[in-house]
Scaffold this motif. Structure first.
Motif, PDB file in Angstrom:
ATOM      1  N   LEU B 290      39.975  37.172  36.210  1.00  0.00           N
ATOM      2  CA  LEU B 290      39.490  38.448  36.732  1.00  0.00           C
ATOM      3  C   LEU B 290      40.640  39.406  37.039  1.00  0.00           C
ATOM      4  CD1 LEU B 290      37.201  40.239  37.630  1.00  0.00           C
ATOM      5  CD2 LEU B 290      37.208  39.091  39.857  1.00  0.00           C
ATOM      6  N   GLU B 291      41.709  38.880  37.612  1.00  0.00           N
ATOM      7  CA  GLU B 291      42.858  39.752  37.901  1.00  0.00           C
ATOM      8  C   GLU B 291      43.415  40.350  36.615  1.00  0.00           C
ATOM      9  OE1 GLU B 291      45.082  37.962  41.789  1.00  0.00           O
ATOM     10  OE2 GLU B 291      44.990  36.669  40.033  1.00  0.00           O
ATOM     11  N   LEU B 292      43.502  39.527  35.584  1.00  0.00           N
ATOM     12  CA  LEU B 292      43.986  40.017  34.298  1.00  0.00           C
ATOM     13  C   LEU B 292      43.057  41.106  33.756  1.00  0.00           C
ATOM     14  CD1 LEU B 292      45.747  39.899  31.706  1.00  0.00           C
ATOM     15  CD2 LEU B 292      44.269  38.041  30.924  1.00  0.00           C
ATOM     16  N   LEU B 293      41.761  40.857  33.823  1.00  0.00           N
ATOM     17  CA  LEU B 293      40.804  41.826  33.284  1.00  0.00           C
ATOM     18  C   LEU B 293      40.855  43.147  34.050  1.00  0.00           C
ATOM     19  CD1 LEU B 293      37.695  39.563  32.503  1.00  0.00           C
ATOM     20  CD2 LEU B 293      39.749  39.991  31.138  1.00  0.00           C
ATOM     21  N   GLU B 294      41.033  43.047  35.352  1.00  0.00           N
ATOM     22  CA  GLU B 294      41.140  44.273  36.150  1.00  0.00           C
ATOM     23  C   GLU B 294      42.376  45.073  35.757  1.00  0.00           C
ATOM     24  OE1 GLU B 294      38.762  42.845  40.202  1.00  0.00           O
ATOM     25  OE2 GLU B 294      40.954  42.710  40.127  1.00  0.00           O
ATOM     26  N   GLU B 295      43.464  44.358  35.498  1.00  0.00           N
ATOM     27  CA  GLU B 295      44.674  45.041  35.044  1.00  0.00           C
ATOM     28  C   GLU B 295      44.446  45.709  33.684  1.00  0.00           C
ATOM     29  OE1 GLU B 295      47.630  45.809  36.275  1.00  0.00           O
ATOM     30  OE2 GLU B 295      47.100  44.950  38.218  1.00  0.00           O
ATOM     31  N   ILE B 296      43.746  45.000  32.801  1.00  0.00           N
ATOM     32  CA  ILE B 296      43.468  45.574  31.478  1.00  0.00           C
ATOM     33  C   ILE B 296      42.638  46.842  31.635  1.00  0.00           C
ATOM     34  CG2 ILE B 296      42.176  45.206  29.329  1.00  0.00           C
ATOM     35  CD1 ILE B 296      43.098  42.275  29.407  1.00  0.00           C
ATOM     36  N   GLU B 297      41.637  46.785  32.523  1.00  0.00           N
ATOM     37  CA  GLU B 297      40.796  47.975  32.740  1.00  0.00           C
ATOM     38  C   GLU B 297      41.639  49.149  33.243  1.00  0.00           C
ATOM     39  OE1 GLU B 297      37.021  47.452  34.661  1.00  0.00           O
ATOM     40  OE2 GLU B 297      36.954  49.524  35.363  1.00  0.00           O
ATOM     41  N   THR B 298      42.464  48.894  34.224  1.00  0.00           N
ATOM     42  CA  THR B 298      43.299  49.957  34.781  1.00  0.00           C
ATOM     43  C   THR B 298      44.269  50.497  33.738  1.00  0.00           C
ATOM     44  OG1 THR B 298      43.215  48.823  36.895  1.00  0.00           O
ATOM     45  CG2 THR B 298      44.885  50.527  36.658  1.00  0.00           C
TER      46      THR B 298
END
Lengths: 157, 495
Positions: B290-298
């Motif tokens: 999830l942390e990785l995905l949030e970074e990708i989104e940002t």
């Protein structure tokens, strides 16, 4: 209403998952409302049936005895949003599609229409009545749309 | 605290099987387990229970078991790996390590690479490893040649050729790319041997990142490998190891770089670091999915959102996440979204994943091939319709219709022959401008769940011809003692 369906057409319906009753309904509805396209000779009609997730078309011809013969049926899942660019613009001579809106008795024209499916919207060619604005998609275009649909459906693949 | 389920796990000290619970507190998901001898251990596994459960909702797969197990059930999971008859999942990718040696000496490496040449398996051993895959797993078979750094072996082309001779369907090479970048002759021989794809270590788009992990500037080398593969028509998957304080700030740039290199670059496969430290608290670099995905989104300015990542067709909903996206003039059109519900598949997990490995990650897209390039005639509405309406449904719209209009008279916007951005272009784009972005969460002894490993479809082949689920193979206790890697015997049970 009697609708003749050749073996060949019948297997086309089966292969594509159409029920004969739904196609019959579309034709009956078009015949009673007059909402259909007809070709220049009045020998071929296209009727459209809208449901929530599918737009289905029946291509059929009138027979001398008052019955009809189903020629083909096809469908797309995409929604037609309307004319690309929103407004109709001027109708040029070479826009004529070769089809007439039966109800308006108006020559239908080729126009790009916006079609969307699963959040993606793109233009594609449609046949549009300049008077009532009814939009029809042809069988050939539907082949392209089907491919695009299945690409987008990788979501569920 | 609300308990979600029980989990079968392992003691981080002694690797004994112990029971634990999965619970929610303050919206976060934890695993808590207790060893009679070594006490209680609690590990955070997701910081957002909503996302965690959403991924489970979206996960619905059929499974197939291996064709022929190679070991017996004796001590119980995870001590009988090989594959044992109780393993629930066929192989989707078998990893064959052909050397322990590596020329980089990274500060972090789960493969525990060294510089000792004497342990390299000989050709006969490697042949038996390939044959083990053929006898155990269902067709088609996919093998990743890995290490160490496999390109340190001069006989790599012969090894690839041998894999093909044994009948492995798909052979990909896991490499740091250094030798490929500088040795054209070697690359030519790898290509001639029939390599299907390159799995390229690619931690970032700036040398700062490479300097931090390896002490070397490697970006130009990575770019050169992609260049060479482009010319050779070999697909590349970029594989960034991801950690905080390392390259997490660059994940968006990595995806952007990849998007500029499609179709040669088929995908980006992020591998968050996993640890075998003394305690979870020491794992500050650790990054959850999830942390990785949030970074990708940002970092993609919201073009690729967390919700565009659906559970990978992997062992469980929590083993990985995948986003399929089209690239349209530098913009992303993601094709996947958790709101679409469960990914339903008629074929089993391994089969589906193999198809993905063989197709999307290769230089071609077999799934889409039947479509072929959309014909202009498909969009020449009159041409096709006239055919249909003249009661000749079966005749192709590509044949010369009588009453058709020439391309010139099609309005500019509706002709697929001029770039119109219409649906025909969309189809063409989807075949050439397609990127798979995925991530896989490896397990460590802290996060270990028996259910995940029982369903694992990535199997490491040992030199004695056994197939070990990846997370078991690389699992170590908190003192760094492996359960399987570098071992012929199992620790943690009676000894």
């Amino acid at each position: 209403m009697t609708i003749n369906i050749s073996d060949e057409t019948n297997s086309l319906l089966k292969d594509n998952g159409f029920r004969i009753e739904e196609i019959q309904e579309i034709i009956e509805s078009a015949e009673s409302s007059g909402n259909k396209l007809k070709d220049a000779d009045g020998e071929v009609f296209i009727a459209r049936g809208d449901s929530d997730n599918l737009t289905t078309y029946a291509v059929y011809s009138p027979l001398a005895n008052g019955a009809f013969e189903l020629k083909s049926a096809y469908a797309h899942k995409m929604k037609v949003a309307g004319l690309t660019g929103g407004s109709f613009g001027e109708v040029e001579y070479d826009d004529e599609s070769g089809w007439t809106c039966h109800k308006c008795n108006e020559e239908a024209v080729d126009r790009n229409v916006d079609m969307f499916y699963l959040d993606v919207s793109r233009p594609g060619p449609g046949i549009v009545c300049p008077k009532c604005g009814d939009i029809y998609i042809t069988q050939g275009v539907t082949k392209t749309l089907k491919t695009a649909e299945s690409i987008l459906e990788e979501k569920r693949a | 605290m609300k308990q979600i389920s029980t989990v079968g796990s392992l003691c981080p000290e002694c690797l004994r099987t112990i029971e634990g619970i999965k619970f929610v507190e303050d919206g976060k998901v934890y695993i808590k387990k207790e060893c009679a001898e070594h006490g209680s251990f609690t590990t955070l596994i997701s910081k957002d229970v909503n996302h965690y459960l959403k991924m489970e909702e979206c996960f619905d797969v059929d499974r197939a078991r291996v064709k022929a197990p190679l070991t017996d059930v004796n001590k119980g999971c995870p001590y009988d790996c090989g594959i044992c008859p109780s393993h629930k999942q066929d192989t989707c990718l078998a990893i064959v390590e052909i050397t322990d040696r590596c020329d980089l000496g990274c500060t972090y490496c789960f493969a525990d690479s060294t510089s000792d040449a004497s342990n390299d398996p000989d050709m006969d051993t490697i042949r038996r490893m390939f044959e083990a895959v053929k006898s155990c797993s269902n067709e088609p078979t996919c093998v990743q040649i890995s290490g160490g750094e496999p390109t340190l072996r001069n006989d790599l082309p012969e090894i690839i050729k041998m894999a093909k001779e044994v009948g492995i369907s798909h052979v990909e090479l896991n490499t740091n790319g250094r030798r490929i970048a500088r040795d054209q002759d070697y690359f030519d021989r790898i290509k001639a041997a029939g390599i299907d794809a390159i799995y390229l270590g690619f931690d970032g788009v700036s040398d700062d990142v490479y300097l931090q992990r390896t002490g070397k500037k490697l970006f130009d080398i990575k770019a050169e490998v992609i260049n060479k593969c482009d010319k050779a028509g070999i697909g590349v998957v970029l594989v960034p190891l991801v950690a905080k304080n390392y390259n997490l700030h660059e994940v968006g740039k990595i995806i952007e770089f990849a998007s500029q290199k499609v179709p040669t670059v088929r995908g980006v496969h992020f591998q968050p670091v996993f640890y075998s430290g003394r305690s979870p608290a020491e794992m500050e670099g650790r990054t959850t999915i999830l942390e990785l995905l949030e970074e990708i989104e940002t970092q993609t300015d919201g073009q690729l959102k967390v919700e565009n990542f659906t559970p990978s067709l992997m062992p469980t909903a929590h083993c990985g996440a995948t986003c399929l996206t089209l690239i349209d003039n530098g913009n992303f059109i993601p094709l996947t979204n958790v709101s679409m519900g469960a990914v339903r598949s008629k074929s089993d997990v391994a089969n589906k994943t193999k198809k993905s490995i063989m197709g999307r990650w290769k230089g071609s897209t077999p799934d889409l091939q039947p479509v072929s390039k959309p014909s202009c005639h498909d969009l020449l509405s009159k041409a096709s319709l006239v055919n249909a309406s003249k009661s000749d449904v079966s005749s192709s719209c590509c044949e010369k219709p009588n009453n058709t209009i020439s391309i010139e008279t099609i309005p500019m916007e509706s002709s697929c022959c001029r770039s119109s951005g219409g649906w025909a272009d969309f189809i063409e784009m989807s075949m050439n401008k397609y990127l798979t972005i995925s991530t896989m969460a490896f397990q460590d002894v802290w996060s270990y769940e028996k259910e995940r490993v029982e369903n694992c479809c990535i199997h490491v082949v040992t030199q004695d011809g056994k197939l070990i689920p990846f997370c078991n193979y690389n699992l170590s206790n908190c003192n760094g003692d492996f359960l399987y890697r570098n071992k012929n015997k199992v620790i943690g049970m009676d000894d």
